[in-house]
Design an enzyme around this catalytic site. Structure first.
Site, mmCIF file in Angstrom:
data_model
loop_
_atom_site.group_PDB
_atom_site.id
_atom_site.type_symbol
_atom_site.label_atom_id
_atom_site.label_comp_id
_atom_site.label_asym_id
_atom_site.label_seq_id
_atom_site.Cartn_x
_atom_site.Cartn_y
_atom_site.Cartn_z
ATOM 1 N N CYS A 281 9.838 -6.957 -6.739
ATOM 2 C CA CYS A 281 9.193 -6.200 -5.656
ATOM 3 C C CYS A 281 9.320 -6.976 -4.345
ATOM 4 C CB CYS A 281 7.722 -5.936 -5.973
ATOM 5 S SG CYS A 281 7.466 -5.293 -7.632
ATOM 6 N N ALA A 282 10.557 -7.238 -3.948
ATOM 7 C CA ALA A 282 10.825 -8.240 -2.915
ATOM 8 C C ALA A 282 10.878 -7.716 -1.490
ATOM 9 C CB ALA A 282 12.159 -8.915 -3.234
ATOM 10 N N PRO A 284 10.217 -5.984 2.156
ATOM 11 C CA PRO A 284 11.364 -6.334 3.021
ATOM 12 C C PRO A 284 11.709 -7.817 3.070
ATOM 13 C CG PRO A 284 9.428 -6.004 4.361
ATOM 14 C CD PRO A 284 9.005 -5.735 2.934
ATOM 15 N N GLY A 285 11.100 -8.646 2.233
ATOM 16 C CA GLY A 285 11.661 -9.970 2.047
ATOM 17 C C GLY A 285 10.944 -11.143 2.685
ATOM 18 N N GLY A 286 9.718 -10.959 3.145
ATOM 19 C CA GLY A 286 8.983 -12.092 3.729
ATOM 20 C C GLY A 286 8.854 -13.243 2.736
ATOM 21 N N ASP A 302 14.179 -5.081 -5.949
ATOM 22 C CA ASP A 302 13.258 -4.045 -5.481
ATOM 23 C C ASP A 302 13.813 -2.703 -5.934
ATOM 24 O OD1 ASP A 302 10.847 -4.119 -3.170
ATOM 25 O OD2 ASP A 302 11.794 -2.149 -3.431
ATOM 26 N N ASP A 343 4.911 -9.483 -6.351
ATOM 27 C CA ASP A 343 4.120 -8.935 -5.242
ATOM 28 C C ASP A 343 4.071 -7.425 -5.497
ATOM 29 O OD1 ASP A 343 2.823 -8.531 -2.859
ATOM 30 O OD2 ASP A 343 4.567 -8.882 -1.597
ATOM 31 N N CYS A 396 -1.896 -6.962 -2.139
ATOM 32 C CA CYS A 396 -2.642 -6.941 -0.865
ATOM 33 C C CYS A 396 -3.707 -5.850 -0.948
ATOM 34 C CB CYS A 396 -1.696 -6.714 0.310
ATOM 35 S SG CYS A 396 -0.630 -5.277 0.134
HETATM 36 C C1 LIG Z 1 4.040 -5.175 -1.447
HETATM 37 S S1 LIG Z 1 5.646 -4.585 -1.222
HETATM 38 C C2 LIG Z 1 6.587 -6.075 -1.300
HETATM 39 C C3 LIG Z 1 6.558 -6.933 -0.072
HETATM 40 C C4 LIG Z 1 7.511 -8.103 -0.179
HETATM 41 N N1 LIG Z 1 7.265 -8.888 -1.353
HETATM 42 C C5 LIG Z 1 7.466 -9.003 1.027
HETATM 43 O O1 LIG Z 1 6.835 -10.052 0.987
HETATM 44 O O2 LIG Z 1 8.087 -8.659 2.039
HETATM 45 C C6 LIG Z 1 5.950 -3.878 -2.773
HETATM 46 C C7 LIG Z 1 7.400 -3.531 -3.036
HETATM 47 O O3 LIG Z 1 7.481 -3.069 -4.381
HETATM 48 C C8 LIG Z 1 8.545 -2.167 -4.480
HETATM 49 N N2 LIG Z 1 8.386 -1.473 -5.769
HETATM 50 C C9 LIG Z 1 7.517 -0.503 -6.096
HETATM 51 N N3 LIG Z 1 7.646 -0.166 -7.393
HETATM 52 C C10 LIG Z 1 8.624 -0.960 -7.907
HETATM 53 C C11 LIG Z 1 9.232 -1.103 -9.176
HETATM 54 N N4 LIG Z 1 8.834 -0.358 -10.212
HETATM 55 N N5 LIG Z 1 10.215 -2.001 -9.309
HETATM 56 C C12 LIG Z 1 10.635 -2.761 -8.258
HETATM 57 N N6 LIG Z 1 10.103 -2.677 -7.039
HETATM 58 C C13 LIG Z 1 9.104 -1.801 -6.854
HETATM 59 C C14 LIG Z 1 8.421 -1.336 -3.231
HETATM 60 O O4 LIG Z 1 9.656 -0.729 -2.916
HETATM 61 C C15 LIG Z 1 7.987 -2.399 -2.203
HETATM 62 O O5 LIG Z 1 9.099 -2.872 -1.498
#
Ligand SMILES: C[S@@+](CC[C@H](N)C(=O)[O-])C[C@H]1O[C@@H](n2cnc3c(N)ncnc32)[C@H](O)[C@@H]1O
Length: 469
Positions: A281-282, A284-286, A302, A343, A396
């Protein structure tokens, strides 16, 4: 009907005749040309899209938003529309309450965008540094642009003038938890955190914070160069709002925007150079960027190819590398990793300071639905960990079903998993940031400061686990 007007209000060409009937002084084809009107019309339409349509703030202000409410607006007007929408969402309950006291009979039926025009006007009058006469006049003009709202132009004029007159009274009587948090969520927070803490959370969500940056190296140096403050957590916090690409170091990829709470999970994972690390769940990559800066060999996964494009662009700007993979974290297969960061997708109720749309777009049922996804992702993540490997799970969200309960259940399901308690003071946080299990429960009112723009952080839950065998 002016084509831009059609896009912003999303109505049919009938409005052209109505405009003439109601005797407004603009002709339809140049109606939006009146200075500042297009920004107000866009703000009203976007508020409606978000609160009634469930769209997100970022979606509506994305350069490729479709349909765009922002066609023809210059940078300044886009910024203004965004300010109106953001504060309109943050203080929606207060604005609605004031309007309801001023329109005793309630809003007329079938009145088009009237409610949203009033809310956009109310947001300016109560919370923005905009001359009252401009806010009122432009709301009246916006009302006249549309067939259904046009007959109520005088009502808008009267209501907003009264709002100006009674501004202090409405602001004084407004309660953060009672008025600006949806009732279902306020009731939840009262139950979970108690009246006082729930109140403190709601009050913190009213503050509009400046930006936090994570710097690749030499944070104190960059804090000085940017005239920013070095936080005890290691991030730097800008003193005021500023256009990001114009700040020193942006073009050179020295730092990236990341709330200081969001920067903690990767710090807590504490990877070392050469380790194989999975960032599930990476995008936008922070956090991917932090892991790559630490010298790890990062796989960034992701589900969203679109969001991974942003991750890729961010890593390019920062001159960092990661193996990028599109896929579902709940079924991802790979050789085991030394460390994993999860995340997980969540209700994001902890981010309402910066993203007040979450308050109005999330529904009570979302928490259980997301909880089921989190459980699957967490199970898969744990199965991808080497013996002795470390996993950090974070959300979050302020909701325990997405945090504390997920970890308790994982520990019950996996005798091989052990919690590694986190010492908050080692990361510049107060001792009360840890719960009695040793996980972090970050609340938006932590990091107090006299300046409302300088205090607080996103609400987060963070746990660190080890695989024993
Ligand atoms: C909280 S955001 C991640 C923020 C990221 N870690 C950062 O620090 O920039 C959650 C992410 O989970 C992804 N996501 C949701 N369901 C998912 C799944 N089943 N498998 C992989 N990614 C998933 C979403 O597309 C989203 O980008």
């Amino acid at each position: 009907m002016n084509s831009n007007l059609g896009k912003t209000f999303g109505r049919s060409g009938k409005d052209k005749t109505s405009a003439k009937r109601h005797g407004r002084d603009d002709t339809p084809d140049n109606a939006l040309a009146h200075p500042g009107l297009a920004a107000r019309v866009a703000a009203a339409a976007i508020l409606c899209d978000i609160v009634q349509g469930g769209h997100t703030l970022d979606e509506k202000f994305a350069p490729d938003a479709a349909p765009s409410r922002l066609v023809g607006l210059d940078e300044r007007d886009r910024g203004l529309a965004r300010s109106i929408v953001t504060v309109g969402l943050r203080r929606l309950g207060t604005i609605r309450l004031a309007l309801s006291q001023l329109i005793e009979k309630g809003l007329p039926r079938n009145c088009g965008m009237l409610e949203w025009i009033l809310i956009a006007g109310g947001a300016q009058i109560l919370f923005l540094d905009i001359p009252d006469h401009a806010a009122v006049d432009l709301a009246v003009r916006a009302t006249r642009l549309e067939t259904k709202s046009a007959p109520f132009a005088n009502l808008v004029n009267g209501v907003l003038r009264n709002l100006v007159r009674r501004r202090e009274e409405f602001l004084d009587q407004s309660d953060p938890l009672e008025d600006d948090i949806p009732h279902w969520l306020a009731a939840r927070w009262r139950r979970i955190y108690g009246e006082d803490r729930a109140h403190q959370i709601a009050a913190a969500l009213r503050d509009e914070p400046t930006l936090d940056l994570t710097v690749k190296a030499d944070s104190p140096d960059w804090a000085e160069k940017l005239g920013a403050r070095l936080l005890p957590t290691g991030s730097i916090r800008l003193e005021s709002h500023a256009p990001i690409p114009e700040l020193p170091g942006y073009a050179d990829g020295v730092w990236w925007v990341q709330d200081t709470a969001a920067a903690l999970p990767a710090r807590i994972l504490g990877v070392t150079p050469g380790q194989r690390v999975l960032d599930l769940c990476a995008a936008p990559g922070g956090k991917t960027a932090q892991l790559a800066v630490a010298g790890a060999q990062v796989t960034a996964l992701d589900r969203s190819a679109e969001r991974l494009k942003a991750l890729s662009a961010n890593l390019n700007r920062l001159k960092l590398e990661a193996a990028i993979s599109v896929g579902d974290a709940a079924s991802f297969r790979a050789e085991p990793f030394d460390a994993i960061l999860v995340d997980a997708p969540c209700s994001a109720t902890g981010t309402a300071r910066r993203c007040p749309d979450v308050l109005w777009t999330k529904k009570p049922g979302d928490i259980a639905t997301l909880g089921a996804v989190q459980t699957k992702i967490l199970d898969r993540a744990f199965s991808l960990l080497k013996p002795g490997g470390v996993l950090v799970y974070c959300v979050c969200s302020l909701e325990p079903e997405e945090g504390e309960a997920q970890i308790a259940a994982l520990l019950r399901r996996n005798p091989d998993a052990a919690r590694e308690p986190i010492d908050p003071t080692a990361f510049g946080l107060p001792p009360e940031a840890a719960n009695s299990d040793g996980d972090l429960r970050l609340l938006p009112f932590f990091l107090p400061n006299d300046d409302p723009r300088q205090r607080g952080l996103d609400g987060f839950f963070i746990a660190r686990l080890k695989r024993l065998h």
